[in-house]
Write a protein that holds these residues in place. Structure first.
Motif, PDB file in Angstrom:
ATOM      1  N   THR A   1       0.675  -1.296  -0.103  1.00 45.28           N
ATOM      2  CA  THR A   1       0.083   0.004   0.173  1.00 45.28           C
ATOM      3  C   THR A   1       0.677   1.246  -0.009  1.00 45.28           C
ATOM      4  OG1 THR A   1      -1.682  -0.932   1.087  1.00 45.28           O
ATOM      5  CG2 THR A   1      -1.848   1.358   1.242  1.00 45.28           C
TER       6      THR A   1
ATOM      7  N   SER B   1       2.112   1.480  -3.565  1.00 47.82           N
ATOM      8  CA  SER B   1       0.958   2.252  -4.529  1.00 47.82           C
ATOM      9  C   SER B   1       0.350   3.608  -4.153  1.00 47.82           C
ATOM     10  CB  SER B   1      -0.226   0.955  -4.574  1.00 47.82           C
ATOM     11  OG  SER B   1      -0.671   0.900  -3.122  1.00 47.82           O
ATOM     12  N   THR B   2       0.531   3.861  -3.016  1.00 46.07           N
ATOM     13  CA  THR B   2       0.100   5.048  -2.575  1.00 46.07           C
ATOM     14  C   THR B   2       1.156   6.302  -3.234  1.00 46.07           C
ATOM     15  OG1 THR B   2      -1.020   4.412  -0.940  1.00 46.07           O
ATOM     16  CG2 THR B   2      -0.272   6.784  -0.733  1.00 46.07           C
TER      17      THR B   2
ATOM     18  N   SER C   1      -1.695  -1.514  -8.248  1.00 49.20           N
ATOM     19  CA  SER C   1      -2.654  -1.200  -7.348  1.00 49.20           C
ATOM     20  C   SER C   1      -3.114   0.081  -7.125  1.00 49.20           C
ATOM     21  CB  SER C   1      -3.071  -2.078  -6.204  1.00 49.20           C
ATOM     22  OG  SER C   1      -1.874  -1.986  -5.573  1.00 49.20           O
ATOM     23  N   TRP C   2      -2.333   1.003  -8.049  1.00 47.06           N
ATOM     24  CA  TRP C   2      -2.309   2.393  -7.724  1.00 47.06           C
ATOM     25  C   TRP C   2      -3.223   3.312  -8.624  1.00 47.06           C
ATOM     26  CZ3 TRP C   2      -1.276   4.933 -12.117  1.00 47.06           C
ATOM     27  CH2 TRP C   2      -0.469   4.530 -13.161  1.00 47.06           C
TER      28      TRP C   2
ATOM     29  N   SER D   1      -6.446   3.344  -9.285  1.00 45.76           N
ATOM     30  CA  SER D   1      -7.952   3.935  -8.767  1.00 45.76           C
ATOM     31  C   SER D   1      -7.680   5.059  -7.947  1.00 45.76           C
ATOM     32  CB  SER D   1      -8.635   3.070  -7.946  1.00 45.76           C
ATOM     33  OG  SER D   1      -9.068   1.879  -8.896  1.00 45.76           O
ATOM     34  N   ILE D   2      -6.283   5.177  -7.187  1.00 45.37           N
ATOM     35  CA  ILE D   2      -6.276   6.190  -6.325  1.00 45.37           C
ATOM     36  C   ILE D   2      -5.638   7.343  -7.023  1.00 45.37           C
ATOM     37  CG2 ILE D   2      -4.813   6.966  -4.314  1.00 45.37           C
ATOM     38  CD1 ILE D   2      -4.463   3.919  -3.265  1.00 45.37           C
TER      39      ILE D   2
ATOM     40  N   MET E   1      -9.540   4.805   0.364  1.00 45.84           N
ATOM     41  CA  MET E   1      -9.002   4.295  -0.659  1.00 45.84           C
ATOM     42  C   MET E   1      -7.663   3.613  -0.299  1.00 45.84           C
ATOM     43  SD  MET E   1     -10.076   5.933  -4.298  1.00 45.84           S
ATOM     44  CE  MET E   1      -9.694   4.279  -5.293  1.00 45.84           C
TER      45      MET E   1
ATOM     46  N   ASN F   1      -6.843  -0.266   0.360  1.00 43.69           N
ATOM     47  CA  ASN F   1      -5.720  -1.048  -0.704  1.00 43.69           C
ATOM     48  C   ASN F   1      -4.975  -1.973   0.376  1.00 43.69           C
ATOM     49  OD1 ASN F   1      -5.918  -0.016  -3.211  1.00 43.69           O
ATOM     50  ND2 ASN F   1      -3.910   0.668  -3.268  1.00 43.69           N
TER      51      ASN F   1
ATOM     52  N   SER G   1      -7.139  -5.005   0.107  1.00 40.34           N
ATOM     53  CA  SER G   1      -6.840  -5.590  -1.240  1.00 40.34           C
ATOM     54  C   SER G   1      -5.485  -6.400  -1.201  1.00 40.34           C
ATOM     55  CB  SER G   1      -6.975  -4.648  -2.409  1.00 40.34           C
ATOM     56  OG  SER G   1      -8.289  -4.073  -2.115  1.00 40.34           O
ATOM     57  N   ALA G   2      -4.231  -5.745  -0.643  1.00 33.71           N
ATOM     58  CA  ALA G   2      -3.092  -6.200  -0.745  1.00 33.71           C
ATOM     59  C   ALA G   2      -2.903  -7.697   0.000  1.00 33.71           C
ATOM     60  CB  ALA G   2      -2.036  -5.410  -0.248  1.00 33.71           C
TER      61      ALA G   2
END
Length: 273
Positions: A79, A82-83, A143-144, A146-147, A193, A197, A200-201
């Motif tokens: 996370t 991805s953030t 996974s980045w 959507s953010i 989000m 995440n 989700s991870a």
């Protein structure tokens, strides 16, 4: 509305206890989680083995806490990656011209249109042997999107603010404006989000391990513990599946509850969602 916006105390307590147990795994574990006690494999829960043993003879009680530490670490590290990518990419897109912004957003839509699991498997095949770092990186870099789209929307609204224009006129660079002016103003909008995440991870790591593409068996995680599900079903050893599954689902539900609370708290317009 007030009831919906109450702090999820029960979820925080349960999540806090599980995280605390994982952090203190070395103190509360009664046995070595990596020890293969072949004389006591597939043992049902008892006084000696509180949660029983798996098909390799490992003590599930000890594996739960050490494995939870790995699963939560992967969730947090992925996370974080991805953030960072989402904030930088979304901010660049939001501050750029309409032409560049359109191209960058089309790229994110193309990535989102591809099943993330396929991308993760492809990247993991390139990196080679799975480990905590490689799994975290692969999950983080996929996974980045959507953010980033939400960050871009927030930046487009903020970029014409007087303090942003003043900072530019005084020579403020992109990263100075991002971390001093933009990030404090849109962070609350994306916090929901970010929290989701993490969930989700953890799910992705468990899924990869379950299908045999995640962490190897010698690296204990909740996902690698669930990878023994097929053997457990064949021997009716329900505890091998149920106990790690209960802990995994409990963490996911608590994180989801906390994320929903944050969405209602930080985004009042979403309270009815």
């Amino acid at each position: 509305m007030k009831k919906k916006n109450r702090l999820p105390i029960a979820s925080l307590v349960i999540l806090g206890l599980i995280v605390l147990g994982c952090l203190m795994a070395d103190m509360i574990s009664v046995k070595d989680p990596s020890y293969l006690d072949l004389a006591n494999y597939t043992k049902a829960p008892s006084k000696e083995f509180i949660f029983g043993t798996d098909t390799l003879g490992r003590d599930i009680f000890s594996c739960i806490w050490h494995g939870g530490r790995v699963s939560i670490l992967i969730g947090l590290f992925a996370t974080l990656i991805s953030t960072f990518i989402a904030v930088v990419y979304g901010s660049v897109s939001g501050m750029a011209s309409d032409f560049i912004d359109t191209i960058m957003m089309r790229i994110t839509e193309i990535i989102l249109s591809i099943p993330s699991l396929l991308i993760i498997i492809f990247l993991q095949a390139i990196l080679g042997a799975s480990n905590i770092l490689s799994i975290s990186i692969v999950i983080g870099v996929t996974s980045w999107c959507s953010i980033a789209k939400l960050v871009r929307t927030e930046v487009r609204q903020l970029r014409k603010s007087e303090y942003i224009i003043a900072s530019k006129s005084m020579g403020g660079g992109f990263f100075f404006i991002l971390f001093h002016h933009l990030l404090p103003n849109f962070m609350s909008s994306v916090m929901f989000m970010i929290v989701m995440n993490i969930r989700s991870a953890i799910v992705t790591e468990s899924t990869l391990s379950f299908i045999g593409l995640g962490l190897p068996l010698e690296i204990i995680s909740w996902g690698s513990m669930l990878s023994n599900a097929e053997k457990a079903l064949m021997t009716n050893a329900w505890w091998i599946i149920l106990i790690p599954g209960v802990f995994l689902v409990a963490v996911l539900l608590c994180v989801s509850d906390l994320g929903n609370w944050l969405r209602g708290r930080l985004n009042p317009t979403d309270k009815k969602v």
